[in-house]
Design an enzyme around this catalytic site. Structure first.
Site, mmCIF file in Angstrom:
data_model
loop_
_atom_site.group_PDB
_atom_site.id
_atom_site.type_symbol
_atom_site.label_atom_id
_atom_site.label_comp_id
_atom_site.label_asym_id
_atom_site.label_seq_id
_atom_site.Cartn_x
_atom_site.Cartn_y
_atom_site.Cartn_z
ATOM 1 N N THR A 230 0.878 -1.168 0.000
ATOM 2 C CA THR A 230 0.000 0.000 0.000
ATOM 3 C C THR A 230 0.925 1.230 0.000
ATOM 4 O O THR A 230 1.339 1.655 -1.071
ATOM 5 C CB THR A 230 -1.000 -0.071 1.174
ATOM 6 N N LYS B 145 3.906 -7.306 3.804
ATOM 7 C CA LYS B 145 3.659 -5.893 3.573
ATOM 8 C C LYS B 145 3.638 -5.201 4.937
ATOM 9 O O LYS B 145 3.266 -5.816 5.940
ATOM 10 C CB LYS B 145 2.352 -5.634 2.824
ATOM 11 N N THR C 273 -0.942 -1.796 9.100
ATOM 12 C CA THR C 273 -1.319 -3.176 8.822
ATOM 13 C C THR C 273 -0.120 -3.995 8.397
ATOM 14 O O THR C 273 0.665 -3.564 7.575
ATOM 15 C CB THR C 273 -2.344 -3.206 7.684
ATOM 16 N N GLU D 186 6.595 4.204 8.051
ATOM 17 C CA GLU D 186 6.163 5.469 7.461
ATOM 18 C C GLU D 186 7.058 6.621 7.911
ATOM 19 O O GLU D 186 7.129 6.943 9.094
ATOM 20 C CB GLU D 186 4.702 5.726 7.816
ATOM 21 N N ASN E 202 0.139 10.405 7.804
ATOM 22 C CA ASN E 202 -1.055 9.994 8.535
ATOM 23 C C ASN E 202 -2.047 11.115 8.788
ATOM 24 O O ASN E 202 -3.158 10.863 9.248
ATOM 25 C CB ASN E 202 -0.647 9.338 9.854
ATOM 26 N N THR F 19 -8.255 11.425 -0.157
ATOM 27 C CA THR F 19 -9.240 11.081 -1.193
ATOM 28 C C THR F 19 -9.547 12.309 -2.050
ATOM 29 O O THR F 19 -9.283 13.432 -1.640
ATOM 30 C CB THR F 19 -10.547 10.575 -0.563
#
EC number: 2.3.1.35
Lengths: 424, 424
Positions: free
Chosen positions: A159, A185, A196, A297, A419, A424
């Protein structure tokens, strides 16, 4: 391909071409663009073990995968989809997961409960699997046992990971060479995301389901459970381990099962020697766990925290975890601010009995705390240690011989940016 | 002054001018520049209660203040210095704290163990108190009971706080009005810093040491222990509560002790009514606790987390704390990213038994999760809620009538910047 995988397996490409597992990557349409499905198909059914998120809020895929494990199913295929976590979606969510499993089963020729499906992505949005079934046929038909296909599958799981994560180890039992390999991942972002972690591990060594599960639980405890990017766990975290040789062994097809009959390191029932397998599995899991932290991240530093001499392994883990999740410690490393006081203070609030009078703390090659006192570190030494990309943090407590290792990264502007931004 | 303090005390300035406590602020030289010492001197000795950091790595000032509490000392003065935390400095550090106490005692006319000294600042650097004794005489001589002096003292306690924190409440027992007031400092940065919290609370109400300690422990549990900026605790966190009226009561000087003999809400031994006092103290402590969160490093949002219906208060606190310390939740609020999945996921990993089928989650005025399912929120509603500066987060679990509140702020670029930058 060589650049992509870690580990000590010189003939990994040859192993792949043996055809034990076929791979595929493709697009079902869940994500806005790009591949969003990875498929792993075993030539014969594989013995299956798994370790899942401890979050009590579990994705439908986790409860589904746990049911197959409880029923000791042999598994024919694993489907991983990204773009939607299928979590918080109620009974309809579980039906969606099973619909995808049935779709794959129809194309690879097995029962629906012999397919494990994992999801990653946005939480709380209906998956509506019926929309994505159309892409499964092509995904299954294109599966092949090539390094390129494995690379595609590892990439389709990603991702916000910045690189695919594959590792392999070979180990020898008598005259027979076995393989352990895996993909993972890490922290990836789909709006909204969680840190995740998914991993699929595979071996051709003949191992029973019982042994497989026992070894997996131990190894996960020492690898995937000893990394932290931000201390958050997701409803989807899963580590699956498959033994293709195990199913063959149980079926009595000894052709592939080199250990049997050689009397070397094999057990009576044809299983390979457990410590040999465990070492190889630990190596692969550690490679993947480290690469998740390195790809954390926004990370700029890789920290290895060693805690030695705690009163128990649980105490040592608590100390390491408190250091690894302290925002003050993590921002100091990002800023290359030599700040041992923040580490000592994290140890002090770990909720564990510690004698500061006996404690030692070492950052890089600098002893900074000894027997109740901070030591003076030359500014040039402090600067040199903090400039390192990989920094060992060693805590010595002197109460035992227990030693554990824990891995984490720094807390950076980019972590906040990744984060905080609405994507979107 | 009016702008500086919070609370419901209309005649606080008049109370101050009564001379029960005198204040002073000055420079000893510990910090590079500016005031680095705040002094509070009681006109008569005060009854003393305290709550200290749970970090097992404690500053010399904390062990010193705890010793005075254990010996039930009546206290004449409190000195707070900033620039050096005097933590990790061994026996020499403790001697430094006592040297400063003796210095103040000499100037205000009491025994050294009737002075409490608190420090905040860099960890692990020798304080060498002998260098700072020279400034104490002026500090003590200039003490006065004026609002301006209180403001100066509250400001001298600050490190990276952006505003001084003072709150006061009045409460009435029969015909007599009593006062509770306090000052606090929050997350402040001296290189290297910790999220250090110090607070001094004072009342003129006649209260015994036992009651004082009992009420303080309860109130701290509901206020200062229910805030989180980054989940780190320091070796220096201390909350001290003094009753000037308590010492007078025990000494039998009833002049100031209005409750005695009126028979209204007073106890037999002349103590004021405990619930009345506790409410006022809770109000002051809550004001100060909230202002520490509002002034949290880099904070742009103030979050009030309400957990209702958990199986116990401890369960409710764990859930609230897990939400309040989740980097994913805190960065989402900073980014105004409407992301209930991160909150549900934090609840799931709190280590507490929760029935998601009965749970409800409300952000601002939007119910976002109910009975196992996420609800659809209109994008305009989501944007409106996330744009609020103060956002209520309400978790309803339906298993009891228990309700707790917890306060935190968001995790921002500025938090990382403040804590990553080398400041010397």
């Amino acid at each position: 391909m060589a650049a992509m995988w870690m580990g000590n397996h010189a003939t990994f490409d040859t192993y792949l071409e043996n055809g034990d597992v076929a791979f595929s990557a493709g697009r079902l349409g869940i994500k806005r663009d790009g591949d969003d499905a990875a498929l792993f198909v075993f030539s014969e059914h594989a013995t299956y073990a798994g370790v899942f998120t401890t979050n009590v809020f579990k994705s439908a895929c986790v409860t589904s995968a746990m049911d197959r494990l409880r029923a000791q199913k042999k598994i024919k295929a694993v489907l991983i989809t990204s773009g939607n976590a299928n979590a918080g979606t109620g009974p309809a969510g579980r039906a969606d997961t099973e619909r995808l499993a049935a779709g794959v089963a129809g194309h690879v020729g097995c029962a629906a409960d012999e397919v494990v499906v994992l999801h990653t992505g946005v939480i709380g949005v209906p998956l509506r699997a019926e929309r994505w079934l159309g892409g499964l046929e092509g995904l299954c038909q294109l599966a092949a046992s090539t390094p390129e296909k494995l690379a595609d599958a590892a990439r389709a799981m990603m991702t916000t990971d910045t690189f695919p994560k594959v590792s392999a180890r070979a180990f020898q039992v008598g005259d027979t060479s076995y393989t352990v390999w895996g993909v993972a991942k890490g922290a990836g972002m789909i709006h909204p995301k969680l840190a995740t972690m998914l991993s699929v591990l595979v071996t051709d060594a003949p191992i029973s389901q019982r042994t497989l599960q026992r070894v997996l639980s131990r190894v996960v405890g020492q690898t995937f459970n000893r990394i932290s990017v931000d201390g958050d766990t997701s409803p989807n975290d899963s580590v699956l381990l498959f033994s293709t040789g195990g199913a063959r062994m149980e079926a009595g097809t000894a052709a592939f099962c080199g250990a049997k009959g050689t009397g070397v390191s094999g057990t009576d029932d044809g299983e390979v020697d457990e410590p040999l397998f465990e070492d190889a599995l630990r190596g692969v899991a550690q490679d993947l766990a480290h690469s998740i932290v390195r790809d954390g991240e926004g990370a700029t530093k890789f920290l290895e925290i060693v805690v030695r001499g705690a009163q128990s392994e649980a105490d040592a883990e608590r100390i390491a975890e408190t250091i690894a999740t302290s925002p003050l410690v993590k921002t100091a490393f990002f800023g290359e601010d030599f700040n041992p006081g923040r580490i000592i203070s994290a140890i002090g609030r770990a909720g564990v009995a510690v004698s500061f009078d006996r404690m030692r703390l070492t950052l890089g090659d600098q002893r900074v705390y000894d027997a109740g006192q901070f030591l003076v570190t030359a500014e040039s030494d402090a600067r040199r240690v903090m400039a390192m990309k990989e920094i060992p943090v060693v805590v010595e407590l002197g109460a035992s011989e227990v030693e554990i290792r824990y891995w984490t990264c720094d807390l950076t502007f980019d972590y906040v940016k990744i984060n905080a931004e609405y994507t979107t």
